[in-house]
Design a protein around this motif. Structure first.
Motif, PDB file in Angstrom:
ATOM      1  N   VAL A  84      -0.155 -14.034 -10.438  1.00 45.89           N
ATOM      2  CA  VAL A  84       0.991 -13.119 -10.448  1.00 45.89           C
ATOM      3  C   VAL A  84       1.850 -13.376 -11.682  1.00 45.89           C
ATOM      4  O   VAL A  84       2.244 -12.438 -12.392  1.00 45.89           O
ATOM      5  CB  VAL A  84       1.829 -13.283  -9.159  1.00 45.89           C
ATOM      6  CG1 VAL A  84       3.137 -12.486  -9.276  1.00 45.89           C
ATOM      7  CG2 VAL A  84       1.038 -12.808  -7.946  1.00 45.89           C
ATOM      8  N   THR A  97       0.069 -12.184 -14.810  1.00 43.87           N
ATOM      9  CA  THR A  97       0.119 -10.728 -14.906  1.00 43.87           C
ATOM     10  C   THR A  97       1.490 -10.267 -15.397  1.00 43.87           C
ATOM     11  O   THR A  97       1.593  -9.359 -16.233  1.00 43.87           O
ATOM     12  CB  THR A  97      -0.187 -10.094 -13.541  1.00 43.87           C
ATOM     13  OG1 THR A  97      -1.488 -10.501 -13.115  1.00 43.87           O
ATOM     14  CG2 THR A  97      -0.135  -8.574 -13.612  1.00 43.87           C
ATOM     15  N   LEU A 110      -5.026  -2.912 -12.741  1.00 44.33           N
ATOM     16  CA  LEU A 110      -4.711  -3.439 -11.413  1.00 44.33           C
ATOM     17  C   LEU A 110      -5.115  -2.464 -10.316  1.00 44.33           C
ATOM     18  O   LEU A 110      -5.483  -2.881  -9.208  1.00 44.33           O
ATOM     19  CB  LEU A 110      -3.221  -3.751 -11.305  1.00 44.33           C
ATOM     20  CG  LEU A 110      -2.692  -4.856 -12.238  1.00 44.33           C
ATOM     21  CD1 LEU A 110      -1.194  -5.033 -12.043  1.00 44.33           C
ATOM     22  CD2 LEU A 110      -3.417  -6.171 -11.994  1.00 44.33           C
ATOM     23  N   LEU A 127      -2.675   1.952  -6.613  1.00 43.04           N
ATOM     24  CA  LEU A 127      -1.827   0.839  -7.035  1.00 43.04           C
ATOM     25  C   LEU A 127      -0.903   0.456  -5.885  1.00 43.04           C
ATOM     26  O   LEU A 127      -0.255   1.305  -5.288  1.00 43.04           O
ATOM     27  CB  LEU A 127      -1.004   1.228  -8.262  1.00 43.04           C
ATOM     28  CG  LEU A 127      -0.215   0.113  -8.942  1.00 43.04           C
ATOM     29  CD1 LEU A 127      -1.153  -0.853  -9.650  1.00 43.04           C
ATOM     30  CD2 LEU A 127       0.780   0.691  -9.946  1.00 43.04           C
ATOM     31  N   ASP A 172       2.302  -4.531  -6.916  1.00 36.53           N
ATOM     32  CA  ASP A 172       1.940  -4.490  -8.331  1.00 36.53           C
ATOM     33  C   ASP A 172       2.872  -3.562  -9.104  1.00 36.53           C
ATOM     34  O   ASP A 172       3.220  -3.836 -10.256  1.00 36.53           O
ATOM     35  CB  ASP A 172       0.486  -4.026  -8.496  1.00 36.53           C
ATOM     36  CG  ASP A 172      -0.502  -5.182  -8.432  1.00 36.53           C
ATOM     37  OD1 ASP A 172      -0.113  -6.299  -8.796  1.00 36.53           O
ATOM     38  OD2 ASP A 172      -1.654  -4.955  -8.021  1.00 36.53           O
ATOM     39  N   TRP A 214       3.079  -9.676  -1.252  1.00 35.38           N
ATOM     40  CA  TRP A 214       1.627  -9.788  -1.077  1.00 35.38           C
ATOM     41  C   TRP A 214       1.260 -10.462   0.240  1.00 35.38           C
ATOM     42  O   TRP A 214       0.181 -10.221   0.783  1.00 35.38           O
ATOM     43  CB  TRP A 214       1.006 -10.548  -2.249  1.00 35.38           C
ATOM     44  CG  TRP A 214       0.768  -9.677  -3.444  1.00 35.38           C
ATOM     45  CD1 TRP A 214       1.389  -9.748  -4.645  1.00 35.38           C
ATOM     46  CD2 TRP A 214      -0.156  -8.591  -3.527  1.00 35.38           C
ATOM     47  NE1 TRP A 214       0.921  -8.767  -5.487  1.00 35.38           N
ATOM     48  CE2 TRP A 214      -0.041  -8.040  -4.828  1.00 35.38           C
ATOM     49  CE3 TRP A 214      -1.064  -8.012  -2.645  1.00 35.38           C
ATOM     50  CZ2 TRP A 214      -0.793  -6.957  -5.260  1.00 35.38           C
ATOM     51  CZ3 TRP A 214      -1.821  -6.930  -3.070  1.00 35.38           C
ATOM     52  CH2 TRP A 214      -1.678  -6.417  -4.360  1.00 35.38           C
ATOM     53  N   TYR A 266      -5.336 -12.909  -5.008  1.00 31.91           N
ATOM     54  CA  TYR A 266      -4.873 -12.070  -6.121  1.00 31.91           C
ATOM     55  C   TYR A 266      -5.348 -12.632  -7.467  1.00 31.91           C
ATOM     56  O   TYR A 266      -5.246 -13.837  -7.725  1.00 31.91           O
ATOM     57  CB  TYR A 266      -3.342 -11.993  -6.109  1.00 31.91           C
ATOM     58  CG  TYR A 266      -2.758 -11.061  -7.143  1.00 31.91           C
ATOM     59  CD1 TYR A 266      -2.686  -9.698  -6.897  1.00 31.91           C
ATOM     60  CD2 TYR A 266      -2.268 -11.542  -8.357  1.00 31.91           C
ATOM     61  CE1 TYR A 266      -2.130  -8.832  -7.841  1.00 31.91           C
ATOM     62  CE2 TYR A 266      -1.718 -10.685  -9.301  1.00 31.91           C
ATOM     63  CZ  TYR A 266      -1.660  -9.328  -9.029  1.00 31.91           C
ATOM     64  OH  TYR A 266      -1.124  -8.478  -9.973  1.00 31.91           O
ATOM     65  N   GLY A 275      -5.069 -10.330 -10.600  1.00 28.80           N
ATOM     66  CA  GLY A 275      -4.174  -9.726 -11.579  1.00 28.80           C
ATOM     67  C   GLY A 275      -4.797  -9.413 -12.918  1.00 28.80           C
ATOM     68  O   GLY A 275      -5.981  -9.103 -13.032  1.00 28.80           O
TER      69      GLY A 275
END
Length: 425
Positions: free
Chosen positions: A115, A118, A141, A147, A151, A210, A217, A219
């Motif tokens: 995260v 990203t 993503l 999406l 995000d 999340w 995740y 990313g």
């Protein structure tokens, strides 16, 4: 019509660049900008056309009213309509030609570290190529599905914080045009530090969004290929501003952006470099018509406000442009964004209001940039939220509500940042 628009926007870019050596070239750029606003009214959608027409109408009415009330205006001032800002935006758009648009390397990072990575990647891209970064990161993503809100919130926060410090954003250019003379090195150092702190504070909310899916995740990858162009450009702009402080930063950014793009294309594409530049100017520059028309219209409004406001004895409850005043100015811009006012309009209004206080340029620009960045993320009608809504189906009101946590983090962190800026200038 699109070809004419591309030619006018290219003319603005070239004239603004030439004004570094020939100052009167900026008047030519101003003339092109007014023509671009007129043509842009025919190309933008109905909502944008109404907004631009209102801004132009209020600006012209302010000039007329100012003349009626006995005000005077220098002819050159009529052509100071954000041409530096628009030329810079057009030049920066060329950087997409030499910026990676996909993941370059693969790493094993997952969960919280992914995260953060990203967020840094979206921030690095957004600092240079502006709104194009949202599409690049968002498309990756999204993959083959939609999406997620988490995000979308992450992208909006990481991207918008680039406004705090990046000389390639319209925020810095608009504020520096209204109150010139800011120290770019202080802006970069303090603004970047604030951006990283704000991202760090608000990213915890993304972890919560999340939930149980966080450990899986992955990313978007941050790599050297991704950040080398932003780093090189920022270093070049700061160095050039220190060597030639009399040249406005937007013009330095314009020349740096075009220069780096040309050199990069020559290395990557050789003989096809000029064709790539011409193709971008012909087909991609007209895609900026929404932003350019708005900024040009806001420039007309600013001309009128600069003439009209000094004719009224507006007594502000303060006598100097202090840190609390700068923070309040920033807050006013954000509140305006929450009701749909674009920051290019609010910054012109607050600049006209605080002008009698003789604000320190660096403190003013930093406060304006923070206000602009936060407004971009929390305003339900900004270009960012509208893009996320149109392209990815993200409800703008839902995103605005979610980003109120980011707003709170920015308001708290901005106070010490403004104090630090005031201490350094």
């Amino acid at each position: 019509m699109r070809l004419l628009y591309a030619l006018l926007l290219s003319g603005i870019t070239l004239a603004v660049g030439l004004s570094v050596l020939l100052p009167d070239a900026t008047l030519v750029a101003g003339g092109f900008t007014i023509a671009t606003a007129a043509v842009g009214l025919l190309l933008v959608n109905r909502t944008q056309r109404i907004i631009a027409a209102v801004l132009i109408g209020v600006g012209i009415a302010s000039v007329v009213l100012g003349l009626v009330l006995g005000g005077q205006i220098v002819g050159r001032d009529l052509f100071l309509v954000n041409q530096d800002l628009i030329g810079m935006l057009a030049a920066v758009s060329f950087l997409r030609l030499v910026t990676p648009t996909s993941q370059i390397t693969r790493t094993g990072l997952h969960g919280r570290l992914a995260v953060v990575r990203t967020a840094l990647a979206a921030h690095a891209l957004g600092a240079v190529i502006n709104i194009g970064a949202v599409g690049i990161v968002g498309d990756h993503l999204r993959g083959r599905s939609s999406l997620r809100l988490a995000d979308a919130a992450l992208i909006s926060r990481a991207y918008s914080t680039a406004a705090y410090w990046s000389p390639f954003w319209a925020a810095a250019a608009a504020a520096a045009t209204l109150v010139p003379g800011a120290n770019s090195l202080v802006l970069v150092l303090v603004g970047l530090a604030l951006a990283l702190v704000t991202i760090g504070l608000s990213v915890w909310d993304i972890f919560h969004l999340w939930g149980r899916e966080l450990p899986a995740y992955t990313g978007y990858t941050l790599s050297w290929e991704l950040i080398r162009v932003p780093l090189a450009l920022v270093a070049l702009v700061v160095l050039a501003h220190q060597l030639v402080p009399t040249v406005p930063v937007p013009r330095i950014v314009l020349l740096a952006g075009l220069g780096v793009t040309l050199i990069g294309l020559l290395i990557m594409n050789g003989r096809g470099a000029l064709r790539a530049l011409a193709r971008h100017a012909r087909h991609d520059l007209p895609q900026l018509r929404g932003e350019v028309t708005l900024f040009a219209s806001a420039g007309v409004l600013a001309v009128g406000l600069r003439m009209l406001f000094p004719l009224f004895d507006l007594q502000l409850p303060v006598t100097g442009f202090t840190v609390p005043v700068a923070w309040a100015m920033m807050l006013a811009m954000i509140l305006c964004a929450l009701i749909g006012v674009h920051p290019v309009v609010s910054v012109a209004i607050v600049a006209a209001l605080v002008q009698p206080l003789s604000p320190d340029p660096t403190l003013f620009v930093l406060a304006a940039c923070i206000g602009w960045g936060v407004s971009t993320a929390v305003g339900p009608l900004t270009g960012l939220t509208m893009l996320l809504s149109a392209r990815y189906g993200i409800d703008s009101i839902t995103l605005t509500r979610r980003n109120l946590i980011y707003l709170a983090a920015a308001l708290v962190a901005s106070w010490p940042a403004l104090l630090l800026c005031a201490a350094l200038v």
